[in-house]
Design a protein around this motif. Sequence first.
Motif, PDB file in Angstrom:
ATOM      1  N   LEU A  70      -6.561  24.704  23.816  1.00 32.28           N
ATOM      2  CA  LEU A  70      -7.886  24.188  24.156  1.00 32.28           C
ATOM      3  C   LEU A  70      -7.912  22.666  24.278  1.00 32.28           C
ATOM      4  O   LEU A  70      -8.989  22.085  24.415  1.00 32.28           O
ATOM      5  N   GLY A  71      -6.760  22.050  24.249  1.00 33.99           N
ATOM      6  CA  GLY A  71      -6.705  20.595  24.334  1.00 33.99           C
ATOM      7  C   GLY A  71      -6.360  19.983  22.990  1.00 33.99           C
ATOM      8  O   GLY A  71      -6.269  20.670  21.970  1.00 33.99           O
ATOM      9  N   GLU A  72      -6.155  18.671  23.008  1.00 31.32           N
ATOM     10  CA  GLU A  72      -5.763  17.960  21.798  1.00 31.32           C
ATOM     11  C   GLU A  72      -6.942  17.854  20.846  1.00 31.32           C
ATOM     12  O   GLU A  72      -7.978  17.286  21.182  1.00 31.32           O
ATOM     13  N   PRO A  73      -6.809  18.394  19.627  1.00 35.53           N
ATOM     14  CA  PRO A  73      -7.928  18.342  18.685  1.00 35.53           C
ATOM     15  C   PRO A  73      -8.153  16.944  18.134  1.00 35.53           C
ATOM     16  O   PRO A  73      -7.240  16.113  18.123  1.00 35.53           O
ATOM     17  N   VAL A  74      -9.372  16.692  17.689  1.00 34.48           N
ATOM     18  CA  VAL A  74      -9.761  15.397  17.131  1.00 34.48           C
ATOM     19  C   VAL A  74     -10.244  15.621  15.707  1.00 34.48           C
ATOM     20  O   VAL A  74     -10.939  16.601  15.418  1.00 34.48           O
ATOM     21  N   HIS A  75      -9.898  14.697  14.808  1.00 32.84           N
ATOM     22  CA  HIS A  75     -10.328  14.790  13.410  1.00 32.84           C
ATOM     23  C   HIS A  75     -11.380  13.734  13.129  1.00 32.84           C
ATOM     24  O   HIS A  75     -11.177  12.542  13.402  1.00 32.84           O
ATOM     25  N   VAL A  76     -12.516  14.161  12.594  1.00 32.15           N
ATOM     26  CA  VAL A  76     -13.560  13.234  12.147  1.00 32.15           C
ATOM     27  C   VAL A  76     -13.990  13.651  10.743  1.00 32.15           C
ATOM     28  O   VAL A  76     -13.649  14.742  10.268  1.00 32.15           O
ATOM     29  N   THR A  77     -14.757  12.782  10.085  1.00 37.15           N
ATOM     30  CA  THR A  77     -15.204  13.066   8.729  1.00 37.15           C
ATOM     31  C   THR A  77     -16.713  12.872   8.632  1.00 37.15           C
ATOM     32  O   THR A  77     -17.338  12.259   9.500  1.00 37.15           O
ATOM     33  N   SER A  78     -17.260  13.403   7.553  1.00 33.96           N
ATOM     34  CA  SER A  78     -18.664  13.124   7.245  1.00 33.96           C
ATOM     35  C   SER A  78     -18.747  11.794   6.498  1.00 33.96           C
ATOM     36  O   SER A  78     -17.757  11.086   6.342  1.00 33.96           O
TER      37      SER A  78
END
Length: 259
Positions: A70-78
């Motif tokens: 599905l493409g390159e995943p991205v990591h984010v945080t709260s």
Amino acid sequence: MSAVTREESDGFWAGLRVHTQARIGLGHAGDALPTRQVLEFRGAHALARDAVHTPLDVGTLLDSLAETGLGEPVHVTSRAATREEYVRRPDLGRLPGPLDALRPAHADLGIVVMDGLSSRALADHGAALVRALREEIGDRYTVAPPVLVTQGRVALGDHIGAALGVRTLLVIIGERPGLSVADSLGIYLTHQPRPGLADSARNCISNIHPPDGLSYQAAAQTAIRLVTGAWELGESGVRLKDTGPALGAAPQGEIAAAG
């Protein structure tokens, strides 16, 4: 009427226990639980605590998500800086940290995976559930690259969905562990996600943890039926219902409006 013997009682409850993971017919030793049940309770409680507090292996899960195609995943945080703060401050878990890594995708669907209250559930089932969704989606919808969120609560997905510019958002999140299941996932569907939506604007598919809970395939089929229904109705939430075959095929799963 004759009294029921302990052997008859044990046999009755044993017959029911094969149909549920719930803690039923525990018995007693005087005014207390039997020693075996006390030890089993402590073990289950420890598993539940570990599911909440064990940090997610972000790198391993990102690699697994990249393999879904599905493409390159991205990591984010709260905005919760630590796991302890996340547990104490649910409000911070609903708000995003920096979202600079996200790019508008303008896709039909967005898929967000969150550790939630069970990082174990996401580690065990997250990538496999995303693969099942991808197979079920096929060529029917365009999908943005997956987003992995740590220390996240469901409502944080609204900010991500708006930033991605997707029409419908699927949030896969680790559910609150109990004393019978510590590795269950839920999917929350929100049509036209944007900050400030009430929980009544979402639909939830819960209890996803094969082999004892809902299977990946059944959950994915239900989710995409709900996506189709949301597009036809123009909204998700309490007015959107699913009566498809997944209910009968996997009665342990639950499908409902969040709220």
